[in-house]
Design an enzyme around this catalytic site. Sequence first.
Site, PDB file in Angstrom:
ATOM      1  N   GLY A 188      31.009 -53.041 -27.211  1.00 27.15           N
ATOM      2  CA  GLY A 188      31.376 -51.674 -26.861  1.00 27.15           C
ATOM      3  C   GLY A 188      32.397 -51.505 -25.757  1.00 27.15           C
ATOM      4  O   GLY A 188      32.862 -50.386 -25.528  1.00 27.15           O
TER       5      GLY A 188
ATOM      6  N   GLU B 194      28.273 -58.892 -27.959  1.00 25.63           N
ATOM      7  CA  GLU B 194      28.846 -58.628 -29.286  1.00 25.63           C
ATOM      8  C   GLU B 194      30.123 -57.798 -29.200  1.00 25.63           C
ATOM      9  O   GLU B 194      30.193 -56.700 -29.747  1.00 25.63           O
ATOM     10  CB  GLU B 194      27.825 -57.869 -30.144  1.00 25.63           C
ATOM     11  CG  GLU B 194      26.488 -58.547 -30.317  1.00 25.63           C
ATOM     12  CD  GLU B 194      25.440 -57.625 -30.965  1.00 25.63           C
ATOM     13  OE1 GLU B 194      25.655 -56.394 -31.012  1.00 25.63           O
ATOM     14  OE2 GLU B 194      24.419 -58.144 -31.414  1.00 25.63           O
TER      15      GLU B 194
ATOM     16  N   ARG C 104      41.737 -44.039 -37.866  1.00 27.50           N
ATOM     17  CA  ARG C 104      41.185 -43.674 -36.553  1.00 27.50           C
ATOM     18  C   ARG C 104      41.676 -42.324 -36.026  1.00 27.50           C
ATOM     19  O   ARG C 104      40.865 -41.551 -35.527  1.00 27.50           O
ATOM     20  CB  ARG C 104      41.431 -44.796 -35.535  1.00 27.50           C
ATOM     21  CG  ARG C 104      40.731 -46.116 -35.919  1.00 27.50           C
ATOM     22  CD  ARG C 104      40.742 -47.154 -34.810  1.00 27.50           C
ATOM     23  NE  ARG C 104      39.950 -46.693 -33.696  1.00 27.50           N
ATOM     24  CZ  ARG C 104      40.438 -46.117 -32.632  1.00 27.50           C
ATOM     25  NH1 ARG C 104      41.741 -45.960 -32.486  1.00 27.50           N
ATOM     26  NH2 ARG C 104      39.646 -45.699 -31.691  1.00 27.50           N
TER      27      ARG C 104
ATOM     28  N   CYS D 213      48.107 -36.262 -49.012  1.00 31.11           N
ATOM     29  CA  CYS D 213      48.033 -34.807 -49.195  1.00 31.11           C
ATOM     30  C   CYS D 213      46.842 -34.195 -48.464  1.00 31.11           C
ATOM     31  O   CYS D 213      45.930 -33.651 -49.082  1.00 31.11           O
ATOM     32  CB  CYS D 213      47.971 -34.499 -50.680  1.00 31.11           C
ATOM     33  SG  CYS D 213      49.364 -35.238 -51.536  1.00 31.11           S
TER      34      CYS D 213
ATOM     35  N   TYR E 119      39.136 -51.942 -36.271  1.00 25.24           N
ATOM     36  CA  TYR E 119      38.814 -50.716 -37.006  1.00 25.24           C
ATOM     37  C   TYR E 119      40.069 -50.127 -37.643  1.00 25.24           C
ATOM     38  O   TYR E 119      40.216 -48.912 -37.739  1.00 25.24           O
ATOM     39  CB  TYR E 119      38.081 -49.709 -36.090  1.00 25.24           C
ATOM     40  CG  TYR E 119      36.872 -50.333 -35.422  1.00 25.24           C
ATOM     41  CD1 TYR E 119      35.738 -50.635 -36.178  1.00 25.24           C
ATOM     42  CD2 TYR E 119      36.874 -50.685 -34.070  1.00 25.24           C
ATOM     43  CE1 TYR E 119      34.631 -51.253 -35.595  1.00 25.24           C
ATOM     44  CE2 TYR E 119      35.784 -51.305 -33.485  1.00 25.24           C
ATOM     45  CZ  TYR E 119      34.673 -51.585 -34.250  1.00 25.24           C
ATOM     46  OH  TYR E 119      33.590 -52.203 -33.676  1.00 25.24           O
TER      47      TYR E 119
HETATM   48  C1  LIG Z   1      29.987 -51.952 -33.605  1.00 26.38           C
HETATM   49  C2  LIG Z   1      29.023 -52.839 -32.932  1.00 26.38           C
HETATM   50  C3  LIG Z   1      29.454 -53.745 -31.969  1.00 26.38           C
HETATM   51  C4  LIG Z   1      30.879 -53.852 -31.515  1.00 26.38           C
HETATM   52  O1  LIG Z   1      31.348 -52.733 -30.855  1.00 26.38           O
HETATM   53  P1  LIG Z   1      32.821 -52.803 -30.204  1.00 26.38           P
HETATM   54  O2  LIG Z   1      32.996 -51.450 -29.634  1.00 26.38           O
HETATM   55  O3  LIG Z   1      33.763 -53.084 -31.294  1.00 26.38           O
HETATM   56  O4  LIG Z   1      32.799 -53.855 -29.173  1.00 26.38           O
HETATM   57  C5  LIG Z   1      28.528 -54.602 -31.423  1.00 26.38           C
HETATM   58  N1  LIG Z   1      27.230 -54.558 -31.784  1.00 26.38           N
HETATM   59  C6  LIG Z   1      26.766 -53.689 -32.714  1.00 26.38           C
HETATM   60  C7  LIG Z   1      25.342 -53.700 -33.065  1.00 26.38           C
HETATM   61  C8  LIG Z   1      27.642 -52.792 -33.302  1.00 26.38           C
HETATM   62  O5  LIG Z   1      27.185 -51.933 -34.212  1.00 26.38           O
END
Ligand SMILES: *Cc1c(COP(=O)(O)O)cnc(C)c1O
Length: 421
Positions: A239, A275, A314, A346, A375
């Site tokens: 995140g 992650e 996006r 369109c 993304y």
């Molecule tokens: C989407 C997601 C991430 C990655 O989020 P980023 O903003 O791309 O770093 C990590 N863990 C889970 C469970 C997610 O759904």
Amino acid sequence: MDHFLYRDGALYAEDVPITEIAAAVGTPFYVYSTATLLRHFRLFDEALEGLEHLVCYAMKANSNQAVLRTLAAVGAGMDVVSGGEYRRARAAGVPGDRIVFSGVGKTREEIHLALTGGIRQFNVESEPEMQVLDAVARDLGVVAPITIRVNPDVDAKTHAKIATGKSENKFGIPIARAREVYAMAAAMPGLEIIGIDVHIGSQLTDLEPYELAYQKVAELTEVLRADGHNIKRLDLGGGLGIPYERSNADPPLPSDYGALVRRRLGHLGCEIEIEPGRLIAGNAGLMISEVIYVKKGEGREFLILDSAMNDLIRPAMYDAYHDIIPVLEPAIGVEKQPFDIVGPVCESGDTFAKQRMMPPLSAGDQVAFRSAGAYGAVMSSEYNSRPLIPEVLVRGDQFAVIRARPTFDEMINRDTIPEWL
Ligand SMILES: *Cc1c(COP(=O)(O)O)cnc(C)c1O
């Protein structure tokens, strides 16, 4: 920082001129930088140095096989959210014990696939999922390693569509119910509790929500240990945000984030998993597009590009900002003017930017969307029967097409005609 810079008046991806790639593959296309991907992965890896840890790239951000291989080769694990992503990770050579499985809707088939193919852990998001996982594991005569994703009810202060850590979101179990749910899991013979998982949202540009969430995870670790659970791994999610708008951005760095993790959780002696997706892939990619027309409207001018919302959704979906720069560097001091930058689809939603100040551009000029590596291609579609655009990977002075543009015949012949027609 990335590896897309002007040299002698032209934009380069590492040591390759963008115009050279455009001449070879045609516009529009995505281009990724190996050096940037690796640099971002290493920033996270180094941020957690000294703690036992694994950086599991959230591959939903960009799951091209070549991107996965690039990261897997330097030791990345993968965070997958579907059976398709699990298969992609394995196809890219990632061993099962470096794959974590997240997501609120894992099917029986997906669980079976991961249990038989090898998995580091499941991040369980609900009690019904826990029951299915337990049943499938017992059927197979194996034990599934799990964390339970807790929802800490913190405001990630990000776009509503990518906030996941408030109690109204569909993700995880409410942290207040964690003890009860961990006790249920402990009673299931097909499951082995190994830790806790949390992920509060995406594109976070402030560390404060992480502080709050990880403080709650630290407290929960102590409570669950006192209840007799073996909490040895903390999956802290992803995140961390990126600076989409270069001119006014100063987002936290992976090193700041690492220091926070250490401060909040370092004393617990747990293995740490993170992650990150967007911060690894986002600024490692550009989308290159060509101006088809410059159209004068009522009081405004439109740049009509050959890329559209189906290629990069996006802006339409999240009101996202992307820096858009000319591939040929404008002369110093050239006067900028406002353009609405749009695609050919369109729908009025097919607008990349409104009243964006740009140097003068004409039909045939190329532009680059910055921060399009995450993304972007993964969320693209063939809406308006526009074939998926190619992806290109650069490494030093080399480049390779890593997903080719389908031909119109390939696109059309994916449909099949019932015998009565
Ligand atoms: C989407 C997601 C991430 C990655 O989020 P980023 O903003 O791309 O770093 C990590 N863990 C889970 C469970 C997610 O759904």
